[in-house]
Design an enzyme around this catalytic site. Structure first.
Site, short mmCIF file in Angstrom:
data_model
loop_
_atom_site.label_atom_id
_atom_site.label_comp_id
_atom_site.label_asym_id
_atom_site.label_seq_id
_atom_site.Cartn_x
_atom_site.Cartn_y
_atom_site.Cartn_z
N ILE A 493 0.86 -1.19 0.00
CA ILE A 493 0.00 0.00 0.00
C ILE A 493 0.89 1.24 0.00
CG2 ILE A 493 -1.82 1.24 1.22
CD1 ILE A 493 -2.61 -1.43 2.51
N GLU A 494 0.82 2.00 -1.09
CA GLU A 494 1.63 3.20 -1.24
C GLU A 494 0.80 4.42 -0.83
OE1 GLU A 494 4.81 3.38 -2.56
OE2 GLU A 494 5.11 1.38 -3.42
#
Length: 530
Positions: A493-494
């Site tokens: 998850i960026e």
């Protein structure tokens, strides 16, 4: 259970105070007794009266107890009620101790004395002055007032060390009447319920505090927080370690703390579990050095979830205690502590700073640095067909160097070994930046449907875009390795809008937390069905 044990111990302490045998004074001190006061043959008001004082007079104290003094005037020896006598404190007396069960102490605020806690017998205190009714103790720029009634001069030594300064200023709250101990374990006193306790350090299960100008300690598990961590800040490794240890120390009933490994330079890599669930999921962060804002996300989850678990309260549409007692969450807030320290503090903050400078092309600006301190990109060091991974850096670099072999680095080894020691149902690996979600590593059939479905749900929760499969032949990503080895979902998850080769600014924090605050609860809830 731990809290009940402490409360029971505190009750026992009070009982011992109330029923102790009289303690002989090592020096002769004097009480003033008014006219008409009874002197008894024993410390009991129903016992025989030896005499009734005919005038105000001074008597020598022979023994003390909370309710009676054994006294003598040279002719008569007997017992007088402590509340019917007045201990004399000459100006030359610089020390006192408590003989009553306890006495309160106060500070002066806005012209009024505010009670701040209690002092127990058996310990000497240095006084700096007195009024008609109070001893005065100087504590820094503040004056502390202790009632003279209930105290007496003492020959005991003032065995106290100056309090240490807080490295990470933190204030917690006393859950109930909070016992305070000297570093050696002597009872010093108590803080009242809900009292804000400033924490100066950690000593195992105790918090180090400043108690009336001396170093002392209180049981961590009798403290609690309403908001321990604020996310809009740059968090160092030492601060991350402190907050993680404090959360565990406050809530040992439903948390577990492990040191899962050490970095190349010996910095601890911590994992904290919240909840009693037999099923478990894993969240990790800051595998890349400049991406330390992800540490903040996990710390805020740890803080928020533990507070609402303790209070058995609803939060963001979830009931954390119910969720986490089905599926516990393990958090690893900082996987690359050396790299983070290099980015935040520069080459002088790490042992291998000169090596890092050379790897960085001679520059001392490490804002772009992603690797560990010797130039290995940890998220290219896991073995998901690592040998087939083709990256641009062929030697140590600020990013993209995959290392001499898979799992060559102590940090990647630590995460691998920790994952292999548990049975995690999911892994969420937090990175920056771009507001996107990676999820694919050649899954097929039901696994493919499960994982793309999970990525879509997290996308709807966060507003982040799910990336299409990249069909990489080889990968060194921790999440890809998890998918390959465990056949279970892992998302990278960026967080944050894309910011380029630098850390995410703290000004982005409110939006980041709003997007991600529910992710832990959602992932644990989803895993409960598997």
């Amino acid at each position: 259970m731990c809290r009940k044990i402490w409360y029971s111990a505190l009750i026992v302490c009070f009982c011992k105070i109330l029923f102790i045998s009289p303690v002989k004074a090592e020096e002769q001190f004097v009480v003033e007794i008014e006219k008409g006061i009874s002197i008894f043959v024993s410390p009991d008001s129903t016992s025989t009266i030896l005499t009734v004082t005919s005038q105000k007079s001074n008597w020598t104290i022979l023994h003390t107890s909370p309710n009676y003094f054994e006294v003598s005037n040279g002719e008569i020896q007997g017992y007088v009620k402590t509340k019917e006598s007045h201990v004399l404190f000459p100006e030359t007396v610089k020390k006192f101790e408590v003989y009553a069960a306890s006495v309160p102490y106060y500070i002066l605020k806005n012209g009024k004395l505010l009670e701040k806690g209690n002092i127990f017998p058996g310990v000497a205190w240095k006084r700096d002055g007195q009024t008609d009714e109070y001893h005065i103790i100087h504590v820094g720029n503040q004056l502390v007032y202790v009632p003279i009634e209930g105290t007496m001069p003492t020959s005991l030594e003032v065995n106290a060390s100056a309090p240490r300064k807080a490295v990470i200023p933190t204030t917690l709250l006393a859950e109930n009447h909070l016992p305070v101990f000297s570093p050696e374990g002597e009872r010093l006193g108590t803080y009242p319920r809900s009292y804000p306790v400033a924490i100066n350090g950690i000593d195992g299960e105790y918090a180090i505090v400043n108690f009336i100008g001396r170093e002392a300690k209180v049981p961590f598990n009798l403290l609690y927080s309403k908001d321990l961590f604020q996310g809009a800040q740059t968090v160092s490794h030492s601060e991350m370690s402190f907050y993680t240890q404090v959360i565990h120390a406050m809530y040992p009933e439903f948390t577990e703390l492990k040191q899962i490994g050490l970095s190349l330079e010996g910095r601890a890599i911590y994992a904290l579990k919240i909840g009693k669930g037999k099923k478990e999921v894993l969240f990790d962060a800051a595998l890349h050095a400049r991406e330390h804002m992800t540490t903040n996300v996990l710390l805020e989850m740890m803080d928020s979830y533990s507070i609402h678990y303790r209070n058995n309260a609803s939060w963001a549409g979830y009931k954390p205690r119910e969720v986490l007692d089905k599926v516990a969450i393990w958090f690893v807030p900082m996987m690359n502590p050396d790299g983070v320290t290099l980015v935040q503090g520069g080459m002088k903050a790490v042992k291998n700073g000169e090596l890092a400078r050379k790897i960085n092309g001679g520059s001392t600006n490490f804002a772009r640095w992603k690797s560990n301190v010797r130039g290995v990109d940890l998220n290219n060091n896991f073995d998901s067909e690592w040998s087939a991974l083709n990256v641009s850096a062929k030697k140590p670099a600020y990013h993209l160097y995959k290392g001499p072999k898979a799992f060559s680095e102590p940090e990647s080894q630590a995460l691998r070994d920790f994952i292999n020691s548990r049975d995690f149902l999911s892994n969420m690996s937090y990175h920056t930046s771009g507001q996107v979600i990676y999820w694919f590593n050649w899954q097929k059939g039901s696994d493919l449907n499960r994982d793309v479905g999970l990525a879509g749900k997290v996308s709807r929760l966060t507003g982040y875009r799910v990336l299409d499969p990249m069909y990489l032949i080889g990968s060194g990503s921790s999440a890809d390795w998890f998918i390959q080895e465990k056949k279970r979902p892992a998302l990278t998850i960026e967080i944050s809008p894309f910011v380029g080769d630098r850390p995410v600014p703290t000004s982005y924090w409110p939006a980041i937390w709003k997007q991600n605050h529910k992710v832990g609860m959602f992932i644990a809830t989803e895993a409960a069905s598997r």
